[in-house]
Design a protein around this motif. Structure first.
Motif, mmCIF file in Angstrom:
data_model
loop_
_atom_site.group_PDB
_atom_site.id
_atom_site.type_symbol
_atom_site.label_atom_id
_atom_site.label_comp_id
_atom_site.label_asym_id
_atom_site.label_seq_id
_atom_site.Cartn_x
_atom_site.Cartn_y
_atom_site.Cartn_z
ATOM 1 N N GLY A 24 0.814 -1.203 0.000
ATOM 2 C CA GLY A 24 0.000 0.000 0.000
ATOM 3 C C GLY A 24 0.848 1.253 0.000
ATOM 4 N N CYS A 28 0.934 4.148 -2.935
ATOM 5 C CA CYS A 28 0.667 5.560 -2.693
ATOM 6 C C CYS A 28 1.645 6.431 -3.463
ATOM 7 C CB CYS A 28 0.783 5.865 -1.196
ATOM 8 S SG CYS A 28 -0.776 5.753 -0.310
ATOM 9 N N CYS A 33 -3.230 6.465 -3.852
ATOM 10 C CA CYS A 33 -3.671 5.790 -2.639
ATOM 11 C C CYS A 33 -5.002 5.073 -2.813
ATOM 12 C CB CYS A 33 -3.773 6.802 -1.500
ATOM 13 S SG CYS A 33 -2.157 7.442 -0.980
ATOM 14 N N SER A 34 -5.760 5.386 -3.858
ATOM 15 C CA SER A 34 -7.029 4.701 -4.066
ATOM 16 C C SER A 34 -6.827 3.207 -4.272
ATOM 17 C CB SER A 34 -7.768 5.294 -5.270
ATOM 18 O OG SER A 34 -7.009 5.110 -6.454
ATOM 19 N N SER A 35 -5.654 2.805 -4.732
ATOM 20 C CA SER A 35 -5.402 1.387 -4.950
ATOM 21 C C SER A 35 -5.337 0.602 -3.649
ATOM 22 C CB SER A 35 -4.078 1.199 -5.711
ATOM 23 O OG SER A 35 -4.178 1.714 -7.016
ATOM 24 N N GLY A 37 -7.399 0.687 -1.174
ATOM 25 C CA GLY A 37 -8.729 0.168 -0.903
ATOM 26 C C GLY A 37 -9.019 -1.067 -1.716
ATOM 27 N N TYR A 38 -8.563 -1.068 -2.963
ATOM 28 C CA TYR A 38 -8.778 -2.248 -3.810
ATOM 29 C C TYR A 38 -8.017 -3.451 -3.272
ATOM 30 C CZ TYR A 38 -8.433 -5.498 -7.651
ATOM 31 O OH TYR A 38 -8.460 -6.635 -8.401
ATOM 32 N N ALA A 40 -7.046 -3.915 -0.229
ATOM 33 C CA ALA A 40 -7.601 -4.299 1.067
ATOM 34 C C ALA A 40 -8.845 -5.167 0.893
ATOM 35 C CB ALA A 40 -7.930 -3.062 1.887
ATOM 36 N N GLN A 41 -9.722 -4.806 -0.090
ATOM 37 C CA GLN A 41 -10.914 -5.628 -0.294
ATOM 38 C C GLN A 41 -10.538 -7.008 -0.817
ATOM 39 O OE1 GLN A 41 -12.850 -6.687 -3.292
ATOM 40 N NE2 GLN A 41 -11.060 -6.261 -4.591
ATOM 41 N N GLN A 44 -9.346 -8.844 2.391
ATOM 42 C CA GLN A 44 -10.479 -9.113 3.280
ATOM 43 C C GLN A 44 -11.400 -10.181 2.687
ATOM 44 O OE1 GLN A 44 -12.860 -5.672 4.108
ATOM 45 N NE2 GLN A 44 -14.176 -6.722 5.552
ATOM 46 N N TYR A 136 -13.397 -8.148 -8.039
ATOM 47 C CA TYR A 136 -13.988 -7.642 -6.804
ATOM 48 C C TYR A 136 -14.819 -8.722 -6.132
ATOM 49 C CZ TYR A 136 -12.697 -2.935 -8.296
ATOM 50 O OH TYR A 136 -11.985 -1.826 -8.692
#
Length: 362
Positions: A24, A28, A33-35, A37-38, A40-41, A44, A136
């Motif tokens: 991450g 950045c 930095c939007s990547s 979130g991708y 992380a999902q 998870q 996703y």
């Protein structure tokens, strides 16, 4: 959907939280930095899947396990043993557990192509390199990306994925999304996904998918001939004839679209030619459905949504399969020798890898 399942390969190294943080931080600096979130999902979603998986023996030992599921799980374990013993595929914990996700897809893939071209948009990640899809665990997130890409002028396809491989970083489980496939298809699915644990060339989706498809065809044929009953072989033969007809039709038109887009015709003429080719392809499919398919409508949705994105993704799974099959013959039909040769190819630069592989066709 399509007659072939589509897969999404999750970046397995993100399973370690420290690696996720490092990736991450790097993203950045390099891609925004939007990547994060991708990524992380992805982590998870995958760990949620692993947490829901239970050993097959445990599921088989429960009195309330439905008979059909019990039979399919037992069959999958025989296939898993066969993969190790006869096909020399990895002997590990993959496909020794089962998870029911309560949905018909494990992830949803997004692929995009320009209005007048078939080259897929790519995204680049640590470890796996650049790939022509983005996956996703949440359908709404996939649809949101698709909407954004369409606003940029791309043609987009979103499709559900029943299985994916972590390339051996984790023990991939059996899932409700594919466990009830016909016997021949279930065997091919397992052999294909296990093949991804044998060799992987970073950033070369066509190489990776074609290799795994070659293994699934070779192994699936052996399983059907040596282990399956007559009914399973007949069922698979009907299925495979339709799939081959679909593949021949769509790949033939894919080449025609590709040639037309590469021509020096004005864009407006290309748009008209594109519409005509789409209409012609759909008409030929309707004739196929009314004739040899005997009314079988399993490909209707693919043709209804066909666009440059869906045509663009076709080549990844089939383009190099004949070359891999020729390599298998050159290695004396010995799986261990074949895998060793594929690993050597995967270590080469992409252009050299492709040129070396293509020589086996001659």
């Amino acid at each position: 959907m399509s007659p072939r399942r589509w897969r999404w390969y999750w970046m397995a190294t993100l399973g370690v939280l420290g690696t996720l943080a490092l990736a991450g931080a790097t993203l950045c600096l390099t891609s925004g930095c939007s990547s994060i979130g991708y990524l992380a999902q992805s982590a998870q979603g995958h760990f949620s899947l692993l947490a829901s998986a239970r050993p097959v023996e445990e599921v088989l030992g429960e009195t309330d396990t439905p008979p059909e599921l019990r039979e399919r799980l037992a069959l999958s374990q025989r296939m898993r043993d066969y993969a190790v013993r006869e096909l020399k595929l990895p002997d590990n914990g993959s496909y020794r557990k089962y998870a029911d996700l309560g949905r018909n897809a494990v992830v949803w893939n997004v692929v995009a192509a320009p209005e007048l071209g078939l080259k897929l948009k790519t995204w680049c990640f640590p470890v796996v390199g650049c790939v022509g899809y983005r996956g996703y665990f949440d359908r709404a997130a996939a649809d949101a990306l698709a909407t954004d890409l369409r606003s940029q002028g791309y043609e987009v396809m979103v499709y559900g994925v029943p299985a994916y491989s972590t390339l051996g970083w984790f023990d991939d489980p059996l899932l409700n999304t594919f466990i009830r496939y016909p016997e021949g298809e279930l065997a091919r699915m397992l052999f294909h996904e296990l093949a991804h644990q044998v060799a992987y060339a970073s950033g070369d989706t066509e190489f990776n998918e074609s290799f795994a498809t070659a293994v699934e065809r070779l192994g699936g044929s052996r399983w059907l001939n040596e282990r399956a009953g007559a009914a399973a072989r007949e069922e698979y033969e009907r299925f495979d004839k339709r799939r081959q007809a679909f593949r021949e039709l769509t790949m033939r038109y894919r080449h025609r679209f590709e040639a037309m887009y590469a021509s020096d015709r004005p864009d407006e003429e290309k748009r008209l030619a594109k519409a005509a080719l789409m209409q012609e392809m759909r008409g030929e499919y309707e004739a196929l459905k009314a004739g040899p398919f005997g009314g079988y409508a399993g490909f209707d949705a693919w043709f209804a949504r066909a666009n440059n994105a869906s045509l663009g993704v076709l080549a990844a799974y089939n383009a190099l399969v004949p070359a891999f099959e020729a390599l298998f013959e050159a290695e004396g039909r010995d799986f261990e020798r074949f895998y060793a040769a594929v690993k050597r190819l995967a270590a080469l630069p992409k252009d050299e890898r492709r040129a070396t592989l293509q020589r086996y066709l001659h």
